[in-house]
Every structure is written in structure tokens, then in C-alpha cells.
Scaffold this motif. Structure first.
Motif, mmCIF file in Angstrom:
data_model
loop_
_atom_site.group_PDB
_atom_site.id
_atom_site.type_symbol
_atom_site.label_atom_id
_atom_site.label_comp_id
_atom_site.label_asym_id
_atom_site.label_seq_id
_atom_site.Cartn_x
_atom_site.Cartn_y
_atom_site.Cartn_z
ATOM 1 N N TYR A 21 -18.956 9.334 3.173
ATOM 2 C CA TYR A 21 -18.190 8.104 3.044
ATOM 3 C C TYR A 21 -18.724 7.260 1.891
ATOM 4 O O TYR A 21 -19.911 7.304 1.554
ATOM 5 C CB TYR A 21 -18.274 7.292 4.336
ATOM 6 N N ASP A 55 -9.953 -1.718 10.890
ATOM 7 C CA ASP A 55 -10.587 -1.631 9.577
ATOM 8 C C ASP A 55 -11.957 -2.318 9.550
ATOM 9 O O ASP A 55 -12.745 -2.094 8.640
ATOM 10 C CB ASP A 55 -9.675 -2.184 8.479
ATOM 11 N N ALA A 70 -14.391 0.374 9.673
ATOM 12 C CA ALA A 70 -14.483 1.055 8.381
ATOM 13 C C ALA A 70 -15.314 0.243 7.394
ATOM 14 O O ALA A 70 -16.112 0.796 6.629
ATOM 15 C CB ALA A 70 -13.085 1.308 7.819
ATOM 16 N N ARG A 112 -18.935 0.775 8.255
ATOM 17 C CA ARG A 112 -19.378 2.117 7.890
ATOM 18 C C ARG A 112 -19.560 2.243 6.379
ATOM 19 O O ARG A 112 -20.438 2.975 5.908
ATOM 20 C CB ARG A 112 -18.354 3.143 8.390
ATOM 21 N N GLN A 113 -18.748 1.526 5.607
ATOM 22 C CA GLN A 113 -18.760 1.658 4.150
ATOM 23 C C GLN A 113 -19.469 0.495 3.461
ATOM 24 O O GLN A 113 -19.282 0.289 2.251
ATOM 25 C CB GLN A 113 -17.321 1.793 3.639
ATOM 26 N N TYR A 172 -14.801 -0.756 -0.864
ATOM 27 C CA TYR A 172 -13.527 -0.032 -0.819
ATOM 28 C C TYR A 172 -13.067 0.233 -2.250
ATOM 29 O O TYR A 172 -13.476 -0.452 -3.196
ATOM 30 C CB TYR A 172 -12.465 -0.825 -0.049
ATOM 31 N N ARG A 195 -2.621 2.160 1.661
ATOM 32 C CA ARG A 195 -3.025 3.560 1.629
ATOM 33 C C ARG A 195 -1.862 4.438 1.192
ATOM 34 O O ARG A 195 -0.747 4.298 1.689
ATOM 35 C CB ARG A 195 -3.515 3.978 3.016
ATOM 36 N N TYR A 252 -3.522 10.747 -1.072
ATOM 37 C CA TYR A 252 -4.825 10.308 -0.559
ATOM 38 C C TYR A 252 -5.857 11.430 -0.661
ATOM 39 O O TYR A 252 -6.988 11.213 -1.119
ATOM 40 C CB TYR A 252 -4.660 9.852 0.893
ATOM 41 N N GLN A 255 -9.282 11.425 -3.064
ATOM 42 C CA GLN A 255 -10.634 11.587 -2.530
ATOM 43 C C GLN A 255 -11.361 12.730 -3.224
ATOM 44 O O GLN A 255 -12.557 12.634 -3.514
ATOM 45 C CB GLN A 255 -10.580 11.824 -1.020
ATOM 46 N N THR A 296 -15.256 10.015 0.642
ATOM 47 C CA THR A 296 -14.211 9.610 1.581
ATOM 48 C C THR A 296 -14.168 8.085 1.673
ATOM 49 O O THR A 296 -15.206 7.434 1.763
ATOM 50 C CB THR A 296 -14.485 10.189 2.986
ATOM 51 N N ASP A 297 -12.973 7.522 1.623
ATOM 52 C CA ASP A 297 -12.808 6.071 1.693
ATOM 53 C C ASP A 297 -11.636 5.757 2.615
ATOM 54 O O ASP A 297 -10.478 5.914 2.243
ATOM 55 C CB ASP A 297 -12.565 5.494 0.295
ATOM 56 N N ASP A 298 -11.944 5.308 3.829
ATOM 57 C CA ASP A 298 -10.892 4.970 4.787
ATOM 58 C C ASP A 298 -10.179 3.669 4.433
ATOM 59 O O ASP A 298 -9.165 3.334 5.051
ATOM 60 C CB ASP A 298 -11.471 4.855 6.198
#
Length: 508
Positions: free
Chosen positions: A3, A71, A74, A77-78, A82, A230, A236, A240, A246-248
Motif C-alpha cells: 500500500y 475511507d 484507508a 493504513r496509508q 493518496y 475512483r 484502476y 496501480q 496499491t492506493d485505495d
């Protein structure tokens, strides 16, 4: 594939994406933002990140989310990072750019972390509040700000301001610049009025209310950028692979951007990020930007959708790839609508804005469908185009011919029939389409019994629709009738070709 994270940012050197310097991840938190939506990520947050990269604003954003999960997970996590994938056309040239935005430092849940939000209200670094809580968010809810949290956005904002007032003992220099971006006219003024009313209802005291009014600046603002969010699954996955992580939260936005903010020199000083991008304007009156958007972008959409769809184009981009439709749209915008704007506009400013709108219409990465634009066309016609028509006729004493053709095509598009499921359908060249308009029944009834000339007269005389009797505009009814009859007899492509090529002289 890992990620997106601080670790990825510090170790990656991919030419496919612009990464932030590690120092940007340690900047002080200066902004409190209500909302995590794609418009905020694609415009204000991106512009603040751009300013930080230039060493201008040097501040990060604490985001408040209404609920847990989604989100917010997310973002955690990131590490708040973004990717914004910018796709479009600018000054006639294609734009493709990927940027990792590092403006967001953390996301707090109003539901479970409200005390942390109030704690941040006491930070000496905090200077700015930004919001996008949808238009419904700026409404008065009679509630106590002692709730954890208050239900409404104005209630939450008032609780933050009250906590800040007490943290700094009413220091006049600790007020905030508050910039709502909800798509409402005078959004800042409306938010201020609601917050003040709620303060009175909560009996927060004269000293606080004086501080609220004197130390804080509620700014009207206008934002404009198409941010689809998105992309589809195939795009998508391809992005990636290209980016290498990976970027949610990966978000797509068009190249065009506008953030117009109503404010004085104090506001300009606090919102120093305006220096970083020509799409940010801070000035005492932003009505010019509202008028340009409403009349040139929205008005052109409203007067073009029917002709383009009747001519066989499903999307705006397809119309711009058709030489004659592109000519109609450009002439409509720049020769009919621009001179008719009922607000003083310098010609160069209007031409520049119009050129930007045409670039947006040509964007190969967006599929803006004409049928979506057609929804509630009658209401849009009244709001977006009739004031322009009236002003044009008053100023020039003639009828704008491209406007007349667009209006005639709208009348032809509205020729529908009632269906068993209580919807209304139109038809062109054997293709059936849905008419999504509150006035569909009115037009279906007129088309069932009137000739094109009678229908045109009846509709134009309907002051309940337009607020004016449009048959009083010299020559307008005759030109609309002529165009409508040609559309019925020859079809849209032939009618358009005749007018664009000047082979058909419209009634004078």
C-alpha cells in the motif's frame, strides 16, 4: 504490491508519479477539514499540498469524518496519503499527471474521537476551517453543542469555536478563517448566520458571540473541478501497475480547477496557499466567477444538450469531435451567451474563461452524457439562460441565433408521450429516450394538439415557466419557430449544417 505509505514515499523514485519530500510529512497542522469526499481531495487538499511543495503555506490538514470505517480506515493504513491522477486538456494541450498528496496528516471520527477534535481546536497552529458536507449540511438543527458530537455540521463547528474561545480566553487574534465549499450561493454567509443563531439558542454568552463575530472570518466560496473519484476497475488496475503500489484512495480529477474565495487582505494573508496556483482567487467579490460558471459552462450545457443528442451524440466529448456541433457550442458560448451575461465582465476575462470551458468539454478522459445533462432541463433553462437572453436582447436589439436554435432543439427534445409506468419518452431516428423533467407532462399535452408555431407561442408566453413573456422579445418567437420546423422537417444534422454554413437565413 504494498500500500501507499510514508515508507513507499521515501523509497520510491518512479517517474510515473510526483512524490512529496519527507519534510512535508512533518509540517504543523493548520487546517481543520469537515469531510473526506473526492471534491475536497481533488481541489482544496491538492492545492494546499501544491503550496506546501512550494514552501508557501507549510501546513497540513486534520480531517473530521462523520462516522467510523470507510475511507477513514484507508487513510490510517496509508498514512493520510493518496494519489491524485490529473487528466484533461489545458490551453489545448493534453495533461496527464500523477501526484501523491501529503496534505492530510490524520483523519478523526466525529463519532468516536470527538474529544480529539475539540483538543485540536485549542492548537495555536490552527488557522483555517474548510468543509464540504453537501448542501444539506449547512442547515440549522436546534441542538445542544454539549453533545458528543453535535449532529449537524454547524453544531460541530460551533462547538469547535466555543472550545477555542475558552482555550485562548477570548483572544481576538485566535479567530479562524472558515471557508465552506458546499455548492450553495453565499455559503459562508449562510453558515455564519446559522452558527450565530445556534450560539444564541445555546445561551453561550455575549462575550463569546462578540468574539465569534469579530475574530472569525466566514468566507463565501465557489469551487469548480470535476472529480469523478475512483476510475473503473480496468483503469484502476492499470494505474496501480504503473505507479507500483496499491492506493485505495486513488482519485481522478480533471485538469481545470477553480477556487474563488471572498475575502479581504487578512484572509489573503492567512490563506497564503493562494499564491501557489492560478486557479485560486481571493477577492472582495466573487460573483463574477459564479456568473461565468452559471452562464457559460452551465448555460452552454443546457442550450446544447438537445441539439447534440438529436444529432446523434451521446456525450459532450463526442459533440466536440463533431466539427459542426463544436462550432455551434463555441459560437453559442462566445457570441451569444458571453455578451448577454447580466453582470459586468471584461471581454478578455470572459474569453479566457470560455476557452477553459471548451478545453473541459474536449477532455478525452471524461464521459459526460447529454441525457444526464438533460435532467430537469426546463428548470435549468429558466435559471441559467433566460436572464442571459433578456440582457442580450436589451443590449443588442437582436435575437441571438445560436440561442434560438438551442431553445428550439430543447422544444423538439421535449416532444414525448406518456408511458404506462408514468414516465415520458421521446424518440429520434427510431431511438427512444427518457425525458426526466417535471414539465414533461405539460409538453406532451401541448405536442399532442398544437402545431409547432402554436406550441412555440404557447411555451414562450408561459410566464410561470420563464418569469417573462418571451414573445415580447422582437423576432425571438419567429426564429425559434423557424428552427423548430427545420428540426422536424430535416433533422438536427441538416438543420445545424444549414445554420453553421450560413446556407439558411434565419428570420430577422
Amino acid at each position: 504490491m504494498s500500500y501507499l505509505s510514508k515508507e513507499v514515499v521515501t523509497k520510491s523514485a518512479s517517474p510515473a508519479v510526483s512524490m512529496p519530500d519527507a519534510a512535508l510529512l512533518a509540517l504543523p497542522e493548520k487546517v481543520l477539514q469537515f469531510g473526506t469526499g473526492v471534491l475536497l481531495r481533488g481541489l482544496p487538499d491538492y492545492l494546499i499540498d501544491k503550496a506546501n511543495r512550494q514552501g508557501v503555506f507549510n501546513g497540513r490538514i486534520v480531517v473530521v469524518k462523520s462516522t467510523d470505517g470507510g475511507d477513514a480506515t484507508a487513510f490510517d493504513r496509508q498514512d493520510g496519503l493518496y494519489t491524485l491522477c490529473i487528466r484533461g486538456v489545458e490551453d489545448g494541450q493534453p495533461v496527464e499527471e500523477n501526484v501523491v498528496c501529503a496534505a492530510i496528516s490524520r483523519v478523526l471520527s466525529a463519532k468516536s474521537q470527538w474529544q480529539q477534535v475539540l483538543d485540536f481546536a485549542a492548537s495555536p497552529d490552527l488557522q483555517v476551517v474548510v468543509s464540504n458536507t453537501t448542501e444539506v449540511g449547512i442547515q440549522l438543527v436546534n441542538e445542544s453543542i454539549e453533545l458528543t458530537p453535535p449532529q449537524s455540521f454547524p453544531g460541530k463547528l460551533l462547538a469547535v469555536l466555543y472550545a477555542r474561545f475558552h482555550a485562548f480566553d477570548g483572544d481576538q487574534t485566535k479567530g479562524l478563517v472558515i471557508v465552506p465549499t458546499e455548492l450553495l450561493p453565499d455559503n459562508g454567509s449562510k453558515l455564519e448566520a446559522i452558527v450565530l443563531e445556534l450560539a444564541h439558542r445555546n445561551n453561550l454568552g455575549a462575550a463569546f458571540i462578540d468574539w465569534l463575530e469579530a475574530a472569525n472570518h466566514f468566507c463565501n466560496s465557489l469551487v469548480d473541478r470535476i472529480v469523478p473519484g475512483r476510475p473503473d476497475a480496468a483503469t484502476y488496475a492499470s494505474l496501480q501497475t504503473q505507479l507500483g503500489y496499491t492506493d485505495d484512495l486513488l482519485t481522478v480529477a480533471e485538469a481545470y480547477r477553480l477556487w474563488a474565495i471572498e475575502g479581504d487582505e487578512h484572509v489573503r494573508k492567512v490563506l497564503s496557499f493562494h499564491q501557489a496556483d492560478p486557479g485560486i482567487f481571493i477577492q472582495p467579490d466573487i460573483n463574477l466567477f459564479r456568473e461565468l460558471k452559471l452562464r457559460l459552462l452551465n448555460g452552454t450545457h443546457t442550450l446544447s444538450f438537445a441539439l447534440a443528442y438529436l444529432a446523434g451524440c451521446e456525450t459532450v466529448r463526442q459533440a466536440m469531435e463533431n466539427e459542426q456541433l463544436a462550432g455551434f457550442i463555441e459560437n453559442l458560448m462566445l457570441t451569444d451567451l458571453l455578451p448577454g451575461i447580466p453582470y459586468p465582465v471584461e471581454e478578455g476575462v470572459g474569453q479566457r474563461f470560455g476557452g477553459q470551458v471548451l478545453d473541459r468539454f474536449r477532455n478525452p478522459f471524461l464521459e459526460h452524457r447529454w441525457l444526464a445533462i438533460s435532467m430537469q432541463a426546463t428548470m435549468k433553462m429558466q435559471m441559467r439562460t433566460i436572464p442571459t437572453l433578456l440582457h442580450y436582447c436589451e443590449q443588442h436589439g437582436t435575437v441571438p441565433q445560436y440561442f434560438a436554435l438551442g431553445f428550439a432543439a430543447y422544444l423538439r427534445f421535449m416532444r414525448g408521450t406518456s408511458q404506462p409506468d408514468e414516465t415520458f419518452q421521446g424518440e429520434v431516428d427510431g431511438k427512444v429516450y427518457l425525458i426526466q423533467d417535471d414539465k414533461a407532462g405539460y409538453f406532451a399535452e401541448l405536442w399532442s394538439r398544437l402545431s409547432p408555431e402554436e406550441l412555440t407561442q404557447t411555451v414562450l408566453q408561459n410566464t410561470a415557466l420563464w418569469g417573462h413573456d418571451l414573445t415580447r422579445l422582437p423576432g425571438f418567437a419567429a426564429q425559434v419557430t423557424t428552427c423548430l420546423q427545420q428540426l422536424l422537417d430535416q433533422g438536427a444534422p441538416a438543420t445545424l449544417a444549414g445554420i453553421i454554413n450560413k446556407n439558411v437565413s434565419l428570420v430577422k
